[in-house]
Design a protein around this motif. Structure first.
Motif, short mmCIF file in Angstrom:
data_model
loop_
_atom_site.label_atom_id
_atom_site.label_comp_id
_atom_site.label_asym_id
_atom_site.label_seq_id
_atom_site.Cartn_x
_atom_site.Cartn_y
_atom_site.Cartn_z
N ASP A 111 1.03 -8.63 -1.73
CA ASP A 111 -0.23 -7.94 -1.45
C ASP A 111 -1.39 -8.88 -1.78
O ASP A 111 -1.20 -9.92 -2.44
CB ASP A 111 -0.33 -6.63 -2.23
CG ASP A 111 -1.20 -5.62 -1.51
OD1 ASP A 111 -0.71 -4.99 -0.55
OD2 ASP A 111 -2.39 -5.48 -1.85
N ARG A 153 -13.52 2.83 4.25
CA ARG A 153 -12.81 1.81 5.03
C ARG A 153 -12.86 2.18 6.50
O ARG A 153 -13.03 3.34 6.86
CB ARG A 153 -11.35 1.73 4.58
CG ARG A 153 -11.17 1.33 3.14
CD ARG A 153 -9.70 1.43 2.71
NE ARG A 153 -8.89 0.31 3.14
CZ ARG A 153 -7.56 0.31 3.14
NH1 ARG A 153 -6.90 1.39 2.75
NH2 ARG A 153 -6.89 -0.76 3.54
N VAL A 189 5.96 10.73 8.20
CA VAL A 189 6.01 10.99 6.77
C VAL A 189 4.62 10.73 6.21
O VAL A 189 3.84 9.99 6.81
CB VAL A 189 7.07 10.05 6.11
CG1 VAL A 189 6.63 8.61 6.13
CG2 VAL A 189 7.40 10.48 4.71
N THR A 247 2.18 9.60 2.94
CA THR A 247 2.14 8.91 1.64
C THR A 247 0.68 8.60 1.32
O THR A 247 -0.07 8.18 2.20
CB THR A 247 2.95 7.59 1.71
OG1 THR A 247 4.20 7.86 2.32
CG2 THR A 247 3.17 7.01 0.34
N LYS A 249 -2.82 -2.12 7.35
CA LYS A 249 -3.64 -1.44 8.35
C LYS A 249 -3.86 -2.43 9.49
O LYS A 249 -3.93 -3.65 9.26
CB LYS A 249 -4.96 -0.98 7.74
CG LYS A 249 -4.78 0.21 6.77
CD LYS A 249 -4.67 1.51 7.51
CE LYS A 249 -4.04 2.65 6.71
NZ LYS A 249 -4.61 2.98 5.44
N GLU A 296 -8.12 3.30 11.97
CA GLU A 296 -7.32 2.61 13.01
C GLU A 296 -7.53 3.24 14.39
O GLU A 296 -6.72 3.02 15.29
CB GLU A 296 -5.83 2.67 12.64
CG GLU A 296 -5.47 1.89 11.38
CD GLU A 296 -3.98 2.01 11.03
OE1 GLU A 296 -3.51 3.14 10.84
OE2 GLU A 296 -3.31 0.98 10.95
N ASN A 332 1.17 2.46 12.38
CA ASN A 332 0.69 3.34 13.45
C ASN A 332 -0.14 2.55 14.45
O ASN A 332 -0.75 1.53 14.11
CB ASN A 332 -0.20 4.45 12.87
CG ASN A 332 0.62 5.55 12.22
OD1 ASN A 332 1.78 5.77 12.56
ND2 ASN A 332 0.01 6.24 11.26
N GLN A 384 -6.23 -5.37 9.15
CA GLN A 384 -5.98 -6.37 8.10
C GLN A 384 -4.87 -7.36 8.48
O GLN A 384 -4.68 -8.37 7.82
CB GLN A 384 -5.48 -5.68 6.82
CG GLN A 384 -6.35 -4.55 6.30
CD GLN A 384 -5.58 -3.78 5.22
OE1 GLN A 384 -4.47 -3.31 5.45
NE2 GLN A 384 -6.19 -3.65 4.06
N GLY A 414 0.85 -1.19 0.00
CA GLY A 414 0.00 0.00 0.00
C GLY A 414 0.88 1.23 0.00
O GLY A 414 2.05 1.18 -0.44
N ALA A 415 0.35 2.34 0.52
CA ALA A 415 1.07 3.62 0.46
C ALA A 415 2.47 3.50 1.07
O ALA A 415 3.49 3.75 0.42
CB ALA A 415 0.25 4.69 1.19
N MET A 416 2.56 3.07 2.32
CA MET A 416 3.85 3.06 3.02
C MET A 416 4.74 1.89 2.59
O MET A 416 5.95 2.05 2.49
CB MET A 416 3.62 3.02 4.53
CG MET A 416 3.07 4.31 5.08
SD MET A 416 4.22 5.69 4.88
CE MET A 416 5.39 5.31 6.16
P1 NAD Z 1 -2.73 1.33 2.85
O1 NAD Z 1 -4.18 1.30 3.16
O2 NAD Z 1 -2.27 2.22 1.73
O3 NAD Z 1 -2.23 -0.16 2.48
C1 NAD Z 1 -2.34 -1.21 3.41
C2 NAD Z 1 -2.95 -2.43 2.69
O4 NAD Z 1 -4.31 -2.13 2.31
C3 NAD Z 1 -2.22 -2.82 1.41
O5 NAD Z 1 -2.22 -4.22 1.34
C4 NAD Z 1 -3.11 -2.23 0.31
O6 NAD Z 1 -3.02 -2.92 -0.93
C5 NAD Z 1 -4.49 -2.40 0.92
N1 NAD Z 1 -5.50 -1.46 0.42
C6 NAD Z 1 -5.32 -0.14 0.10
N2 NAD Z 1 -6.49 0.42 -0.28
C7 NAD Z 1 -7.43 -0.56 -0.19
C8 NAD Z 1 -8.82 -0.60 -0.45
N3 NAD Z 1 -9.49 0.48 -0.87
N4 NAD Z 1 -9.47 -1.77 -0.24
C9 NAD Z 1 -8.80 -2.88 0.20
N5 NAD Z 1 -7.46 -2.89 0.45
C10 NAD Z 1 -6.79 -1.75 0.27
O7 NAD Z 1 -1.98 1.63 4.21
P2 NAD Z 1 -0.73 2.61 4.51
O8 NAD Z 1 -1.16 4.02 4.40
O9 NAD Z 1 0.44 2.11 3.77
O10 NAD Z 1 -0.55 2.33 6.06
C11 NAD Z 1 0.09 1.16 6.57
C12 NAD Z 1 0.42 1.44 8.04
O11 NAD Z 1 1.36 2.54 8.10
C13 NAD Z 1 -0.79 1.88 8.87
O12 NAD Z 1 -0.64 1.41 10.19
C14 NAD Z 1 -0.69 3.40 8.85
O13 NAD Z 1 -1.32 4.03 9.94
C15 NAD Z 1 0.82 3.60 8.91
N6 NAD Z 1 1.32 4.89 8.40
C16 NAD Z 1 0.79 5.44 7.27
C17 NAD Z 1 1.31 6.65 6.81
C18 NAD Z 1 0.79 7.29 5.53
O14 NAD Z 1 1.08 8.47 5.30
N7 NAD Z 1 0.09 6.58 4.67
C19 NAD Z 1 2.35 7.29 7.51
C20 NAD Z 1 2.87 6.66 8.66
C21 NAD Z 1 2.35 5.45 9.09
#
Ligand code: NAD
Length: 316
Positions: free
Chosen positions: A31, A274, A130, A132, A80, A277, A106, A83, A9-11
């Motif tokens: 993924d 969605r 950061v 993303t 997340k 958290e 997080n 998940q 995902g994003a991070m």
């Molecule tokens: P994300 O939601 O982008 O990705 C996590 C998972 O969810 C991946 O497997 C992705 O493919 C899947 N996913 C994404 N969108 C979806 C949807 N619409 N339906 C079903 N699945 C979906 O999560 P993230 O932002 O990478 O966050 C991961 C962890 O890092 C979390 O604990 C978050 O709080 C933390 N975090 C995020 C950021 C940020 O800026 N994004 C920054 C610091 C920490």
């Protein structure tokens, strides 16, 4: 070094692609979100932008847990919270005793789940300051110019090991700006308190971090939440790596100067229907309070507040 990212995902994409581009490490991704997997395969990689600019296609090695048979040195875990359990179950056949796990998710809840597959001396935690954004399947935006953002990392045992030094060196090359901490819980809690202010209030009011901090009462609201969280932590014997005043300045600086245009990830989840958290952030702080004869009234209230906002969002 070989890294496999669980959760592209994003991070996960940010960490994995920066390692892939700036170090000699081998990086794979796992993924399970099918529209994302299909899109990445169809377009031959992930579209990556920096602050909405320079959108370019970057090929990645992407697998489902069932397809994968790699043997990395380090698993980087970025799901997340809700998940994670299911994902770890699907990856369980891949975990081996010589491997370590790193996660900078997080909230609090992920380490207990990871510890079901990795012994404590093979778990490394992190906190990533950061932003993303996954714009949609196969399309990610790394907010902040190159070198933006900082992170802490720490072994669950608080002891610095050779593998941690090697990960640290790769994270440095990848411009993730790591700093090694020697206080696992204090490091994690400092980020949880930060998120309990910024993520939560921006999500409930559907505003950016800059809009939040521009409100004249924002620092008072932040301080109330910080004080309540620190009071609960003190009763539980948890010492955070920041003082209360430093925590407030971090909220102010990151919101005003770091990422003023950013909607935190909890808002992004809510706006896409969605779950957020919040139970692992404000809800966790409230739980620490309850377990130590202290009621975190504001965190209890805001946990409900975010769940109510999730519900309200569906009516719009
Ligand atoms: P994300 O939601 O982008 O990705 C996590 C998972 O969810 C991946 O497997 C992705 O493919 C899947 N996913 C994404 N969108 C979806 C949807 N619409 N339906 C079903 N699945 C979906 O999560 P993230 O932002 O990478 O966050 C991961 C962890 O890092 C979390 O604990 C978050 O709080 C933390 N975090 C995020 C950021 C940020 O800026 N994004 C920054 C610091 C920490």
């Amino acid at each position: 070094m070989r890294y496999t990212v669980i959760g592209a995902g994003a991070m996960g994409l940010r960490y994995g692609i920066l390692l892939q581009e700036h170090t000699d490490a081998h990086v794979d991704f796992i993924d399970t979100w099918q529209p994302h997997i299909d899109k990445i395969r169809e377009q031959g990689g992930v579209y990556v932008s920096r602050d909405h600019e320079n959108r370019r296609l970057i090929p990645i090695n992407l697998y489902t847990p069932e397809e994968y048979d790699g043997d990395p040195d380090v698993w980087i875990i970025f799901m997340k919270q809700m998940q994670l359990e299911e994902m770890l179950k699907r990856c369980a056949h891949l975990f081996k005793d010589h491997q370590v796990a790193f996660s900078a998710m997080n909230g609090w809840g992920h380490f207990e789940k990871i510890a079901q597959y990795f012994s404590e001396d093979r778990i490394y935690g992190g906190t990533a300051l950061v932003a993303t954004v996954l714009n949609g399947p196969g399309d990610v935006d790394f907010i902040g110019k190159s070198g933006a953002g900082t992170m802490h990392m720490c072994a669950m045992t608080n002891k610095v090991t050779d593998i941690e030094k090697a990960i640290f060196a790769d994270f440095q090359k990848a411009n993730l700006n790591p700093e090694i901490s020697d206080d696992f819980k204090g490091m994690c809690m400092a980020k949880i308190v930060f998120n309990s202010v910024v993520n939560t209030l921006c999500t409930m009011y559907q505003i950016t971090m800059g809009q939040f901090i521009s409100y004249p009462g924002a620092r008072d609201m932040a301080m109330q939440l910080i004080n309540e969280a620190y009071d609960a932590c003190e009763r539980a014997g948890i010492r955070l790596i920041n003082t209360r005043a430093e925590e407030l300045e971090s909220v102010d600086y990151v919101s005003r100067t770091g990422n003023p245009l950013h909607y935190p990830s909890m808002y992004q989840d809510m706006s896409r229907g969605r779950k957020t958290e919040v139970d692992y952030i404000n809800g966790y702080i409230a739980k620490i309070g309850r377990e130590n004869d202290y009621v975190c009234r504001t965190h209890e209230f805001l946990t409900h507040g975010v769940h109510l906002a999730e519900l309200a969002f569906q009516y719009h």
